[in-house]
Design an enzyme around this catalytic site. Structure first.
Site, short mmCIF file in Angstrom:
data_model
loop_
_atom_site.label_atom_id
_atom_site.label_comp_id
_atom_site.label_asym_id
_atom_site.label_seq_id
_atom_site.Cartn_x
_atom_site.Cartn_y
_atom_site.Cartn_z
N LEU A 20 0.81 -1.21 0.00
CA LEU A 20 0.00 0.00 0.00
C LEU A 20 0.84 1.26 0.00
CD1 LEU A 20 -2.65 -1.14 2.63
CD2 LEU A 20 -2.85 -1.20 0.15
N GLY A 23 8.51 3.68 1.36
CA GLY A 23 9.38 4.84 1.49
C GLY A 23 10.78 4.38 1.82
N GLU A 27 7.76 -0.09 4.74
CA GLU A 27 6.69 -0.46 3.82
C GLU A 27 5.40 -0.71 4.60
OE1 GLU A 27 9.68 -3.01 0.84
OE2 GLU A 27 8.17 -4.04 2.07
N VAL A 28 4.28 -0.51 3.92
CA VAL A 28 2.97 -0.80 4.48
C VAL A 28 2.25 -1.75 3.53
CG1 VAL A 28 0.76 0.13 5.28
CG2 VAL A 28 2.86 1.46 5.60
N LYS A 46 2.93 -3.10 8.94
CA LYS A 46 3.93 -2.05 8.77
C LYS A 46 5.30 -2.66 9.05
CE LYS A 46 3.00 2.05 10.45
NZ LYS A 46 2.59 3.15 11.37
N ASP A 152 -0.38 13.97 15.51
CA ASP A 152 -0.49 13.91 14.04
C ASP A 152 -1.95 13.77 13.62
OD1 ASP A 152 0.52 14.02 11.49
OD2 ASP A 152 1.09 11.91 11.40
#
Length: 277
Positions: A20, A23, A27-28, A46, A152
């Site tokens: 999904l 970076g 990763e996700v 994650k 956040d």
């Protein structure tokens, strides 16, 4: 969110189905947990990339997110199921919410030239407030307040399920009493456009910072536009630090004076002028 299919890659007990997001740090994945007698459950995994595990601060943040989330058991907060390490990769399995994030809902409404009905905006933010209020009040097993602050709160971190459930996600930047001493006071952490003034100025924050960020989300849902006009990172930080909030009723006359006063109190520049919970 774009996704990339995977060929049944395994991570311990988890079958990775779609990537999904990716970076430089991790990763996700959408994954499937399998068990005896055909047991299957979708979840989000994650992962920290092995190259990032040499960064103790990043690994600590990952561990901290899991430690915070595992203690939060609320219908409006995505749950952590599991955490572990496989082949040098740290991972965390989190509740999968079948739906879209609130920013996509807002974008869809804006593209249609419409605005969100006031009762729906209030319902969405009431559910977010329930989640944050629970996290703010949470205590440890010995009754000591955990001092959790999300830091956040933004539409990207609010999931709206296709069944109408509202879930706050991503406590990766959360501050707690256990972590406060490890957080550098001169570090700005949060999402551009949704920080409180004290957060943008890299000052100490408490739960009232989350109240301000949630107030921005509600203001934008009601106004049908972003609170801040945008710009460079420095310009955005300056806008958030100075925090000039336009009134809502000139844009939405159907908003009651009481509701406008409530939103403006949540968005008070001075934390002591905001709601305490």
């Amino acid at each position: 969110m774009s996704s990339t299919p995977e060929a049944g890659r395994l991570l311990g007990r988890y079958q990775l189905l779609y990537m999904l997001g990716q970076g430089g740090m991790g990763e996700v994945h959408l994954a499937k947990l399998t068990g005896a007698a055909g047991f299957e459950k979708l979840c989000i995994v994650k992962m920290i990339l092995p190259s990032m595990q040499s960064d103790p601060q990043f690994v600590d943040r990952f561990h901290h997110e899991a430690r915070v989330l595992v203690q939060l058991n609320h219908s409006n907060i995505a749950q952590v199921y599991d955490m572990g390490e496989v082949d040098g990769s740290l991972y965390m399995a989190i509740e999968y919410v079948s739906g879209v994030d609130l920013s996509r809902v807002m974008s869809h409404i804006s593209q249609r030239g419409a605005v969100m009905p006031v009762p729906i905006a209030l319902y969405l933010c009431q559910q977010v407030a329930e989640a944050l209020g629970y996290a703010h009040r949470k205590t440890g097993p010995d009754g000591t307040p955990l001092g959790i602050v999300h830091r956040d709160v933004s539409p990207q971190n609010v999931m709206v399920s296709y069944e109408g459930e509202i879930k706050v996600i991503d406590f990766g930047l959360a501050k707690s009493s256990a972590r406060a001493k490890q957080t550098l006071p001169a570090t700005v952490m949060g999402k551009l456009g949704y920080m409180s003034p004290e957060q943008a100025l890299a000052r100490s924050v408490d739960h009232r910072s989350d109240i301000f960020s949630a107030g921005i989300v509600l203001w934008e849902l009601l106004a049908g536009r972003s609170l801040y006009p945008g710009g460079t990172m420095a310009e955005m930080v300056a806008q958030m630090a100075n925090s000039s909030i336009p009134p809502l009723r000139p844009v939405r006359p159907e908003i009651s004076p009481t509701l406008e006063q409530t939103v403006m109190r949540a968005l008070a520049k001075d934390p002591s002028a905001r709601f305490t919970r």
